[in-house]
Enzyme design. Structure first.
Site, PDB file in Angstrom:
ATOM      1  N   HIS A 121     -51.568  25.049  -7.662  1.00 37.88           N
ATOM      2  CA  HIS A 121     -50.658  24.761  -6.544  1.00 37.88           C
ATOM      3  C   HIS A 121     -49.562  25.806  -6.410  1.00 37.88           C
ATOM      4  O   HIS A 121     -48.518  25.556  -5.791  1.00 37.88           O
ATOM      5  CB  HIS A 121     -50.079  23.349  -6.691  1.00 37.88           C
ATOM      6  N   ALA A 241     -46.786  13.981 -23.569  1.00 34.09           N
ATOM      7  CA  ALA A 241     -47.335  15.314 -23.874  1.00 34.09           C
ATOM      8  C   ALA A 241     -46.719  15.865 -25.160  1.00 34.09           C
ATOM      9  O   ALA A 241     -47.409  16.415 -26.014  1.00 34.09           O
ATOM     10  CB  ALA A 241     -47.062  16.254 -22.708  1.00 34.09           C
TER      11      ALA A 241
HETATM   12  C1  BV8 Z   1     -56.415  20.338   0.411  1.00 33.66           C
HETATM   13  C2  BV8 Z   1     -47.177  22.164  -4.812  1.00 33.66           C
HETATM   14  C3  BV8 Z   1     -57.973  21.023   2.011  1.00 33.66           C
HETATM   15  C4  BV8 Z   1     -45.952  22.010  -4.032  1.00 33.66           C
HETATM   16  C5  BV8 Z   1     -48.590  20.180  -4.622  1.00 33.66           C
HETATM   17  C6  BV8 Z   1     -59.470  13.589  -1.352  1.00 33.66           C
HETATM   18  C7  BV8 Z   1     -59.044  12.301  -1.408  1.00 33.66           C
HETATM   19  C8  BV8 Z   1     -57.752  11.969  -0.929  1.00 33.66           C
HETATM   20  C9  BV8 Z   1     -56.875  12.939  -0.425  1.00 33.66           C
HETATM   21  C10 BV8 Z   1     -57.313  14.222  -0.376  1.00 33.66           C
HETATM   22  C11 BV8 Z   1     -58.597  14.539  -0.822  1.00 33.66           C
HETATM   23  N1  BV8 Z   1     -58.730  15.866  -0.682  1.00 33.66           N
HETATM   24  C12 BV8 Z   1     -57.590  16.394  -0.137  1.00 33.66           C
HETATM   25  C13 BV8 Z   1     -56.723  15.399   0.057  1.00 33.66           C
HETATM   26  C14 BV8 Z   1     -55.384  15.557   0.591  1.00 33.66           C
HETATM   27  C15 BV8 Z   1     -54.337  15.980  -0.446  1.00 33.66           C
HETATM   28  C16 BV8 Z   1     -54.181  14.904  -1.486  1.00 33.66           C
HETATM   29  O1  BV8 Z   1     -54.752  14.953  -2.569  1.00 33.66           O
HETATM   30  N2  BV8 Z   1     -53.330  13.932  -1.142  1.00 33.66           N
HETATM   31  C17 BV8 Z   1     -53.026  12.860  -2.117  1.00 33.66           C
HETATM   32  C18 BV8 Z   1     -51.508  12.621  -2.098  1.00 33.66           C
HETATM   33  C19 BV8 Z   1     -53.771  11.630  -1.801  1.00 33.66           C
HETATM   34  N3  BV8 Z   1     -54.692  17.240  -1.081  1.00 33.66           N
HETATM   35  C20 BV8 Z   1     -54.308  18.372  -0.444  1.00 33.66           C
HETATM   36  O2  BV8 Z   1     -53.694  18.393   0.599  1.00 33.66           O
HETATM   37  C21 BV8 Z   1     -54.675  19.681  -1.131  1.00 33.66           C
HETATM   38  N4  BV8 Z   1     -55.227  20.586  -0.166  1.00 33.66           N
HETATM   39  O3  BV8 Z   1     -57.097  19.391   0.128  1.00 33.66           O
HETATM   40  O4  BV8 Z   1     -56.764  21.286   1.344  1.00 33.66           O
HETATM   41  C22 BV8 Z   1     -58.156  22.148   2.925  1.00 33.66           C
HETATM   42  C23 BV8 Z   1     -59.263  22.942   2.731  1.00 33.66           C
HETATM   43  C24 BV8 Z   1     -59.472  23.974   3.624  1.00 33.66           C
HETATM   44  C25 BV8 Z   1     -58.571  24.210   4.678  1.00 33.66           C
HETATM   45  C26 BV8 Z   1     -57.439  23.400   4.842  1.00 33.66           C
HETATM   46  C27 BV8 Z   1     -57.212  22.351   3.925  1.00 33.66           C
HETATM   47  C28 BV8 Z   1     -53.407  20.402  -1.673  1.00 33.66           C
HETATM   48  C29 BV8 Z   1     -52.736  19.580  -2.697  1.00 33.66           C
HETATM   49  C30 BV8 Z   1     -51.579  20.386  -3.328  1.00 33.66           C
HETATM   50  C31 BV8 Z   1     -50.242  19.955  -2.802  1.00 33.66           C
HETATM   51  N5  BV8 Z   1     -49.171  20.625  -3.524  1.00 33.66           N
HETATM   52  N6  BV8 Z   1     -47.625  20.864  -5.280  1.00 33.66           N
HETATM   53  C32 BV8 Z   1     -44.821  21.419  -4.815  1.00 33.66           C
HETATM   54  O5  BV8 Z   1     -44.927  21.262  -6.042  1.00 33.66           O
HETATM   55  O6  BV8 Z   1     -43.815  21.155  -4.154  1.00 33.66           O
HETATM   56  S1  BV8 Z   1     -49.149  18.681  -5.266  1.00 33.66           S
HETATM   57  C33 BV8 Z   1     -47.885  18.172  -6.321  1.00 33.66           C
HETATM   58  O7  BV8 Z   1     -48.098  16.803  -6.486  1.00 33.66           O
HETATM   59  C34 BV8 Z   1     -47.941  18.732  -7.713  1.00 33.66           C
HETATM   60  O8  BV8 Z   1     -48.303  20.074  -7.769  1.00 33.66           O
HETATM   61  C35 BV8 Z   1     -49.021  17.874  -8.343  1.00 33.66           C
HETATM   62  O9  BV8 Z   1     -50.242  18.399  -8.107  1.00 33.66           O
HETATM   63  C36 BV8 Z   1     -48.903  16.610  -7.582  1.00 33.66           C
HETATM   64  C37 BV8 Z   1     -48.192  15.644  -8.423  1.00 33.66           C
HETATM   65  O10 BV8 Z   1     -49.085  15.150  -9.275  1.00 33.66           O
HETATM   66  P1  BV8 Z   1     -48.798  15.134 -10.858  1.00 33.66           P
HETATM   67  O11 BV8 Z   1     -48.637  16.516 -11.356  1.00 33.66           O
HETATM   68  O12 BV8 Z   1     -49.836  14.302 -11.407  1.00 33.66           O
HETATM   69  O13 BV8 Z   1     -47.346  14.463 -10.980  1.00 33.66           O
HETATM   70  P2  BV8 Z   1     -46.919  12.973 -10.652  1.00 33.66           P
HETATM   71  O14 BV8 Z   1     -45.460  13.014 -10.497  1.00 33.66           O
HETATM   72  O15 BV8 Z   1     -47.756  12.402  -9.610  1.00 33.66           O
HETATM   73  O16 BV8 Z   1     -47.289  12.167 -11.990  1.00 33.66           O
HETATM   74  C38 BV8 Z   1     -46.719  12.506 -13.195  1.00 33.66           C
HETATM   75  C39 BV8 Z   1     -47.587  11.855 -14.260  1.00 33.66           C
HETATM   76  O17 BV8 Z   1     -47.059  12.243 -15.525  1.00 33.66           O
HETATM   77  C40 BV8 Z   1     -47.561  10.325 -14.203  1.00 33.66           C
HETATM   78  O18 BV8 Z   1     -48.877   9.844 -14.385  1.00 33.66           O
HETATM   79  C41 BV8 Z   1     -46.677   9.940 -15.395  1.00 33.66           C
HETATM   80  O19 BV8 Z   1     -47.073   8.727 -15.984  1.00 33.66           O
HETATM   81  C42 BV8 Z   1     -46.929  11.097 -16.343  1.00 33.66           C
HETATM   82  N7  BV8 Z   1     -45.834  11.382 -17.287  1.00 33.66           N
HETATM   83  C43 BV8 Z   1     -44.509  11.149 -17.133  1.00 33.66           C
HETATM   84  N8  BV8 Z   1     -43.834  11.590 -18.245  1.00 33.66           N
HETATM   85  C44 BV8 Z   1     -44.772  12.128 -19.077  1.00 33.66           C
HETATM   86  C45 BV8 Z   1     -46.059  11.999 -18.465  1.00 33.66           C
HETATM   87  N9  BV8 Z   1     -47.187  12.427 -19.056  1.00 33.66           N
HETATM   88  C46 BV8 Z   1     -47.075  13.003 -20.288  1.00 33.66           C
HETATM   89  N10 BV8 Z   1     -45.871  13.181 -20.924  1.00 33.66           N
HETATM   90  C47 BV8 Z   1     -44.726  12.752 -20.359  1.00 33.66           C
HETATM   91  N11 BV8 Z   1     -43.568  12.925 -21.014  1.00 33.66           N
END
Ligand code: BV8
Length: 256
Positions: A121, A241
């Site tokens: 990303h 982690a």
């Molecule tokens: C695309 C950069 C196509 C910017 C980010 C299929 C199904 C459903 C939806 C989709 C699909 N395919 C595509 C989609 C749409 C979308 C998507 O997935 N939407 C989701 C919300 C449903 N995906 C996209 O749009 C992707 N692009 O598909 O393009 C395309 C192809 C051709 C032409 C045009 C288009 C792009 C996705 C990337 C978006 N950018 N980040 C920024 O950072 O500002 S995503 C961003 O959110 C992060 O990078 C990361 O990836 C995501 C967050 O997720 P996590 O890292 O998991 O973090 P989160 O906060 O959610 O969770 C934290 C976890 O850690 C928790 O589980 C918690 O319990 C745990 N935790 C907490 N403390 C600890 C811990 N674990 C261990 N130790 C600890 N101490």
């Protein structure tokens, strides 16, 4: 000796794996005081939904707001240090072949000495022109100069005079094809995949551990909270982690 006890079957996987792929998410950096994506909105930004700010629509609607948000996050990461989890991944790579694939836009894996094969990303430290993609290195993009303002005008590209944007992948934007190809290869080209600190909600990144499982590769998940993937993984380690990765490393004999 880690306070987190590792099941003998898990210890054997860590001991016997030669090609390990580590897929990390925002939780990997939580113990470095970098807020995860889902609780990224602390203080100044708590009234903004990150999945709304991290979009091309938000950028075209208000580039100064989006630029300020990323400069604020970059400055926050500048003040952060790798945690015991990052250090364990770097040490694991000194003992075995370890491929790091991350959704994180911070540089804490690199600060810990890891080589990151794919920043799926993008990065907070790679601004580029929003039009001609020219990488931008002007001092006005320096995160250390970031302020508490909610609106900061983005710099201008010296080549085509378009606004400079954060070098990250926004929702609805495709991942960098080369980085994705390396990550997809690493997910099925290993004998153990460790997925750590991700909610496994964002695709296509969340499909990587699924691909490994489909290829018959054991997957260990580390997360203090279960995710949609947890019922499918080979082993789920319900911890952080910073505790889980060092505990796994204890079972990886030194190289040679
Ligand atoms: C695309 C950069 C196509 C910017 C980010 C299929 C199904 C459903 C939806 C989709 C699909 N395919 C595509 C989609 C749409 C979308 C998507 O997935 N939407 C989701 C919300 C449903 N995906 C996209 O749009 C992707 N692009 O598909 O393009 C395309 C192809 C051709 C032409 C045009 C288009 C792009 C996705 C990337 C978006 N950018 N980040 C920024 O950072 O500002 S995503 C961003 O959110 C992060 O990078 C990361 O990836 C995501 C967050 O997720 P996590 O890292 O998991 O973090 P989160 O906060 O959610 O969770 C934290 C976890 O850690 C928790 O589980 C918690 O319990 C745990 N935790 C907490 N403390 C600890 C811990 N674990 C261990 N130790 C600890 N101490």
């Amino acid at each position: 000796m880690s306070e987190f006890s590792i099941d003998p079957a898990v210890a054997a996987l860590a001991r016997d794996a030669f090609w390990v792929t580590v897929c990390s998410g925002a939780g990997m950096s939580a113990e470095s005081n970098v807020p995860t994506f889902r609780d990224a909105e602390t203080g100044l930004w708590e009234r903004f939904d990150p999945t709304e700010l991290a979009t091309p629509e938000a950028w075209s609607a208000d580039p100064a707001l989006v630029w300020a948000w990323y400069q604020w996050r970059a400055r926050l990461v500048r003040g952060a240090r790798p945690n015991a989890g990052h250090d364990a991944v770097a040490e694991w790579a000194r003992r075995r072949t370890v491929t790091v694939v991350t959704q994180n836009v911070d540089d804490l894996h690199e600060q810990a000495g890891s080589e990151v094969t794919a920043h799926l990303h993008g990065s907070l430290f790679a601004p580029r022109c929003s039009n001609c993609w020219l990488p931008y290195s002007g001092t006005d993009a320096d995160p250390d100069r970031a302020t508490e303002d909610l609106h900061v005008e983005p710099p201008t590209c010296p080549r085509c005079l378009s606004p400079v944007r954060p070098g990250v992948v926004w929702f609805g934007e495709p991942l960098p094809p080369d980085a994705w190809d390396r990550a997809a290869d690493a997910a099925v080209g290993c004998d153990l995949l460790v997925v750590v600190g991700t909610s496994n909600l964002v695709y296509p990144a969340a499909s990587l551990p699924e691909r490994a499982l489909a290829a018959g590769i054991p997957v260990i998940e580390i997360n203090p909270d279960p995710t949609p993937l947890s019922s499918a993984v080979t082993h789920f380690l319900q911890t952080t982690a910073g505790i889980g990765l060092p505990a796994l490393l204890e079972h990886v004999p030194p190289a040679g």
